[in-house]
Design a protein around this motif. Structure first.
Motif, short mmCIF file in Angstrom:
data_model
loop_
_atom_site.label_atom_id
_atom_site.label_comp_id
_atom_site.label_asym_id
_atom_site.label_seq_id
_atom_site.Cartn_x
_atom_site.Cartn_y
_atom_site.Cartn_z
N GLY A 29 0.58 -1.10 0.23
CA GLY A 29 0.67 0.43 -0.12
C GLY A 29 0.71 1.15 -0.56
N VAL A 30 0.13 2.26 0.76
CA VAL A 30 1.23 3.47 0.25
C VAL A 30 1.53 3.92 2.04
CG1 VAL A 30 -0.48 5.05 -1.14
CG2 VAL A 30 -1.18 5.16 1.06
N GLY A 31 2.79 4.86 1.59
CA GLY A 31 3.46 4.86 3.40
C GLY A 31 2.87 5.95 4.22
N ALA A 32 4.12 6.16 4.77
CA ALA A 32 3.58 6.76 5.97
C ALA A 32 3.62 8.80 5.18
CB ALA A 32 4.70 6.84 6.80
N ALA B 121 -5.68 9.82 9.58
CA ALA B 121 -4.33 9.63 8.93
C ALA B 121 -3.51 8.35 9.81
CB ALA B 121 -3.55 10.73 9.83
N VAL B 122 -3.83 8.03 11.64
CA VAL B 122 -3.19 7.20 11.63
C VAL B 122 -3.55 5.17 10.98
CG1 VAL B 122 -3.48 5.52 13.72
CG2 VAL B 122 -2.59 7.94 13.71
N GLY C 57 -2.14 1.12 4.72
CA GLY C 57 -1.47 1.00 3.95
C GLY C 57 -2.63 1.75 2.82
N GLY C 58 -3.84 3.31 3.47
CA GLY C 58 -3.82 3.47 2.47
C GLY C 58 -4.89 3.22 2.07
N ARG C 59 -5.53 2.16 2.89
CA ARG C 59 -6.72 1.43 2.47
C ARG C 59 -8.21 1.36 3.15
NH1 ARG C 59 -2.66 -2.61 1.45
NH2 ARG C 59 -2.68 -2.80 -0.31
N SER C 60 -7.75 1.74 4.91
CA SER C 60 -9.61 2.46 5.30
C SER C 60 -10.05 3.24 4.91
CB SER C 60 -8.11 2.94 6.29
OG SER C 60 -9.30 3.47 7.37
N ARG D 88 -5.93 9.24 -5.60
CA ARG D 88 -5.04 8.08 -6.73
C ARG D 88 -4.60 7.15 -6.45
NH1 ARG D 88 -3.72 12.50 -10.68
NH2 ARG D 88 -4.01 13.61 -8.61
N THR D 89 -3.76 7.24 -5.56
CA THR D 89 -2.34 6.49 -5.33
C THR D 89 -3.01 5.68 -4.69
OG1 THR D 89 -0.72 8.44 -4.87
CG2 THR D 89 -0.35 6.22 -3.40
N GLY D 90 -3.96 5.91 -3.62
CA GLY D 90 -4.44 4.58 -3.09
C GLY D 90 -5.23 3.82 -3.64
N ARG D 91 -6.35 4.28 -4.78
CA ARG D 91 -6.80 3.53 -5.84
C ARG D 91 -6.09 2.50 -6.82
NH1 ARG D 91 -10.41 7.34 -7.22
NH2 ARG D 91 -9.11 7.80 -8.74
N LYS D 92 -4.74 3.31 -6.93
CA LYS D 92 -4.43 2.37 -7.92
C LYS D 92 -3.63 1.03 -7.13
CE LYS D 92 -2.09 5.88 -10.67
NZ LYS D 92 -0.49 6.34 -11.20
N HIS D 93 -3.10 1.46 -5.93
CA HIS D 93 -3.29 0.05 -5.04
C HIS D 93 -3.92 -0.27 -4.71
CE1 HIS D 93 1.59 1.33 -3.63
NE2 HIS D 93 1.42 2.28 -4.36
N SER D 94 -5.40 0.12 -4.10
CA SER D 94 -5.72 -0.95 -4.09
C SER D 94 -6.37 -1.82 -5.12
CB SER D 94 -7.42 -0.51 -3.34
OG SER D 94 -7.31 0.77 -2.25
#
Length: 151
Positions: free
Chosen positions: A9-12, A82-83, A89-92, A138-144
């Protein structure tokens, strides 16, 4: 690796960036809202006569301490989102909903600035909100999508 996008997923830097963008934006609001309202409500009342009088009276009575408390309450919600985003990994769903709401909040500020034909509290940093929300969405959607297609 820790702050960059990964297969998990996406990082911190991405997820906690929501909190950083919120902090910058709300510092602007804290610095500008009370004085801006005092200076501008009389003119706004004249320019927008269809707005009900109780709205103007409430705006004139905005207590800086109460406004500051409201900002801190929202900050707690944004920090939790944010947490949640970081841990997932940005999926919440909570994080993604906060991200969407944050972007819409920025659009409202931009619309207010257009409506009054000038700078309003929060309008200076609103492009940051909208940009962060769109880019991270967009970043989160790509990872999902990537994680869904590997199942």
């Amino acid at each position: 690796m820790g702050d960059a996008s990964t297969d998990e997923g996406v990082g911190a830097a991405v997820t906690l960036g929501l909190l950083a963008a919120w902090a910058v934006h709300d510092l602007e609001e804290l610095a500008t809202v009370p004085g801006w309202l005092r200076r501008n409500v009389p003119e706004l009342r004249r320019r927008f006569p269809l707005v009900p009088e109780p709205v103007w009276r409430r705006a004139e009575r905005t207590d800086p301490a109460e406004f500051t408390a409201a900002v801190w309450v929202m900050g707690t919600v944004v920090a939790a989102a944010a947490v949640a985003g970081r841990l997932s990994g940005g999926r919440s769903g909570f994080y993604r909903s906060a991200l969407t709401g944050f972007g819409l909040h920025g659009l409202v500020h931009m619309a207010q600035a257009v409506a009054v034909r000038g700078c309003t509290p929060g309008s200076v940093t609103s492009p940051l909100l909208v940009g962060h929300s769109r880019a991270r969405s967009r970043t989160g959607r790509k990872h999902s999508e990537a994680s869904s297609s590997t199942r």
